[in-house]
Design a protein around this motif. Structure first.
Motif, PDB file in Angstrom:
ATOM      1  N   GLU A   4       0.836  -1.204   0.000  1.00 42.30           N
ATOM      2  CA  GLU A   4       0.000   0.000   0.000  1.00 42.30           C
ATOM      3  C   GLU A   4       0.872   1.256   0.000  1.00 42.30           C
ATOM      4  N   ALA A   5       1.972   1.228   0.733  1.00 37.11           N
ATOM      5  CA  ALA A   5       2.893   2.369   0.738  1.00 37.11           C
ATOM      6  C   ALA A   5       3.488   2.566  -0.652  1.00 37.11           C
ATOM      7  N   LEU A   6       3.826   1.473  -1.338  1.00 38.79           N
ATOM      8  CA  LEU A   6       4.321   1.564  -2.704  1.00 38.79           C
ATOM      9  C   LEU A   6       3.268   2.199  -3.612  1.00 38.79           C
ATOM     10  N   SER A   7       2.022   1.803  -3.437  1.00 33.26           N
ATOM     11  CA  SER A   7       0.939   2.340  -4.257  1.00 33.26           C
ATOM     12  C   SER A   7       0.757   3.832  -4.034  1.00 33.26           C
ATOM     13  N   TRP A   8       0.782   4.256  -2.775  1.00 33.02           N
ATOM     14  CA  TRP A   8       0.651   5.694  -2.487  1.00 33.02           C
ATOM     15  C   TRP A   8       1.853   6.471  -3.024  1.00 33.02           C
ATOM     16  N   THR A   9       3.035   5.881  -2.924  1.00 35.35           N
ATOM     17  CA  THR A   9       4.237   6.535  -3.452  1.00 35.35           C
ATOM     18  C   THR A   9       4.117   6.702  -4.965  1.00 35.35           C
ATOM     19  N   TRP A  10       3.658   5.654  -5.658  1.00 34.45           N
ATOM     20  CA  TRP A  10       3.508   5.750  -7.108  1.00 34.45           C
ATOM     21  C   TRP A  10       2.448   6.794  -7.472  1.00 34.45           C
ATOM     22  N   THR A  11       1.380   6.879  -6.703  1.00 35.62           N
ATOM     23  CA  THR A  11       0.343   7.885  -6.947  1.00 35.62           C
ATOM     24  C   THR A  11       0.938   9.284  -6.848  1.00 35.62           C
ATOM     25  N   LEU A  12       1.785   9.510  -5.866  1.00 34.86           N
ATOM     26  CA  LEU A  12       2.444  10.813  -5.728  1.00 34.86           C
ATOM     27  C   LEU A  12       3.415  11.073  -6.886  1.00 34.86           C
ATOM     28  N   ILE A  13       4.079  10.031  -7.362  1.00 30.77           N
ATOM     29  CA  ILE A  13       4.973  10.174  -8.514  1.00 30.77           C
ATOM     30  C   ILE A  13       4.170  10.583  -9.752  1.00 30.77           C
ATOM     31  N   VAL A  14       3.006   9.978  -9.934  1.00 28.02           N
ATOM     32  CA  VAL A  14       2.139  10.347 -11.064  1.00 28.02           C
ATOM     33  C   VAL A  14       1.781  11.824 -10.987  1.00 28.02           C
ATOM     34  N   ALA A  43       2.620   8.114 -24.423  1.00 25.62           N
ATOM     35  CA  ALA A  43       3.189   6.837 -23.989  1.00 25.62           C
ATOM     36  C   ALA A  43       3.627   6.925 -22.524  1.00 25.62           C
ATOM     37  N   ILE A  44       4.184   8.067 -22.139  1.00 21.80           N
ATOM     38  CA  ILE A  44       4.597   8.258 -20.744  1.00 21.80           C
ATOM     39  C   ILE A  44       3.382   8.268 -19.831  1.00 21.80           C
ATOM     40  N   HIS A  45       2.320   8.958 -20.234  1.00 22.39           N
ATOM     41  CA  HIS A  45       1.094   8.968 -19.430  1.00 22.39           C
ATOM     42  C   HIS A  45       0.536   7.552 -19.260  1.00 22.39           C
ATOM     43  N   ILE A  46       0.514   6.812 -20.354  1.00 24.82           N
ATOM     44  CA  ILE A  46       0.014   5.433 -20.273  1.00 24.82           C
ATOM     45  C   ILE A  46       0.862   4.619 -19.303  1.00 24.82           C
ATOM     46  N   GLY A  47       2.185   4.770 -19.388  1.00 22.56           N
ATOM     47  CA  GLY A  47       3.079   4.050 -18.471  1.00 22.56           C
ATOM     48  C   GLY A  47       2.846   4.434 -17.019  1.00 22.56           C
ATOM     49  N   LEU A  48       2.674   5.723 -16.771  1.00 21.72           N
ATOM     50  CA  LEU A  48       2.429   6.181 -15.398  1.00 21.72           C
ATOM     51  C   LEU A  48       1.139   5.590 -14.840  1.00 21.72           C
ATOM     52  N   PHE A  49       0.084   5.621 -15.649  1.00 22.95           N
ATOM     53  CA  PHE A  49      -1.200   5.123 -15.155  1.00 22.95           C
ATOM     54  C   PHE A  49      -1.271   3.601 -15.134  1.00 22.95           C
ATOM     55  N   LEU A  50      -0.523   2.930 -15.992  1.00 31.63           N
ATOM     56  CA  LEU A  50      -0.419   1.470 -15.869  1.00 31.63           C
ATOM     57  C   LEU A  50       0.298   1.109 -14.573  1.00 31.63           C
ATOM     58  N   GLY A  51       1.339   1.876 -14.248  1.00 30.16           N
ATOM     59  CA  GLY A  51       2.027   1.670 -12.970  1.00 30.16           C
ATOM     60  C   GLY A  51       1.097   1.904 -11.795  1.00 30.16           C
ATOM     61  N   TYR A  52       0.268   2.927 -11.891  1.00 33.09           N
ATOM     62  CA  TYR A  52      -0.735   3.208 -10.846  1.00 33.09           C
ATOM     63  C   TYR A  52      -1.632   1.987 -10.661  1.00 33.09           C
ATOM     64  N   ALA A  53      -2.193   1.499 -11.767  1.00 32.27           N
ATOM     65  CA  ALA A  53      -3.104   0.349 -11.684  1.00 32.27           C
ATOM     66  C   ALA A  53      -2.391  -0.895 -11.165  1.00 32.27           C
ATOM     67  N   ALA A  54      -1.170  -1.121 -11.640  1.00 26.49           N
ATOM     68  CA  ALA A  54      -0.427  -2.316 -11.230  1.00 26.49           C
ATOM     69  C   ALA A  54      -0.076  -2.289  -9.747  1.00 26.49           C
ATOM     70  N   THR A  55       0.361  -1.124  -9.249  1.00 27.92           N
ATOM     71  CA  THR A  55       0.735  -1.080  -7.836  1.00 27.92           C
ATOM     72  C   THR A  55      -0.482  -1.228  -6.934  1.00 27.92           C
ATOM     73  N   TRP A  56      -1.606  -0.672  -7.346  1.00 27.55           N
ATOM     74  CA  TRP A  56      -2.816  -0.842  -6.532  1.00 27.55           C
ATOM     75  C   TRP A  56      -3.389  -2.246  -6.668  1.00 27.55           C
ATOM     76  N   ALA A  57      -3.141  -2.917  -7.786  1.00 27.43           N
ATOM     77  CA  ALA A  57      -3.645  -4.276  -7.980  1.00 27.43           C
ATOM     78  C   ALA A  57      -2.954  -5.284  -7.072  1.00 27.43           C
ATOM     79  N   ILE A  58      -1.714  -4.990  -6.651  1.00 29.16           N
ATOM     80  CA  ILE A  58      -0.991  -5.964  -5.814  1.00 29.16           C
ATOM     81  C   ILE A  58      -1.252  -5.780  -4.324  1.00 29.16           C
ATOM     82  N   VAL A  59      -2.026  -4.749  -3.968  1.00 27.15           N
ATOM     83  CA  VAL A  59      -2.374  -4.566  -2.551  1.00 27.15           C
ATOM     84  C   VAL A  59      -3.328  -5.690  -2.166  1.00 27.15           C
TER      85      VAL A  59
END
Length: 89
Positions: A4-14, A43-59
């Motif tokens: 969850e901390a990873l997911s919040w960190t990635w959200t802030l990175i986005v 492409a960068i936006h897609i990568g950022l939001f795929l990372g968002y979805a992926a990090t939240w999916a592993i919680v």
């Protein structure tokens, strides 16, 4: 809790990446020809939001309610970052 901390960190990175002032980024037309990639920003936006979805999916604790909240949160984040990018800071 680590995931969850990873997911919040990635959200802030986005947020940080999407709200960088445009003057701090290299313009695509200013790059040498071999480094020009059409629609690189998208492409960068897609990568950022795929990372968002992926990090939240592993919680842990996948429920349909949480999945809907993550999807709604990602959609809201995308809309807010687009609005923020268009604002003349």
């Amino acid at each position: 809790m680590r995931r969850e901390a990873l997911s919040w960190t990635w959200t802030l990175i986005v947020l940080a990446a999407c709200w960088l002032p445009s003057g701090r980024l290299a313009r695509e037309d200013s790059l040498p020809g071999r480094f020009r990639i059409p629609h690189l920003d998208k492409a960068i936006h897609i990568g950022l939001f795929l990372g968002y979805a992926a990090t939240w999916a592993i919680v842990p604790g996948r429920t349909s309610r949480r999945i809907r909240r993550v999807f709604a949160g990602g959609l809201a984040l995308a809309v807010l970052t687009e609005i923020g990018q268009g604002h003349p800071w």
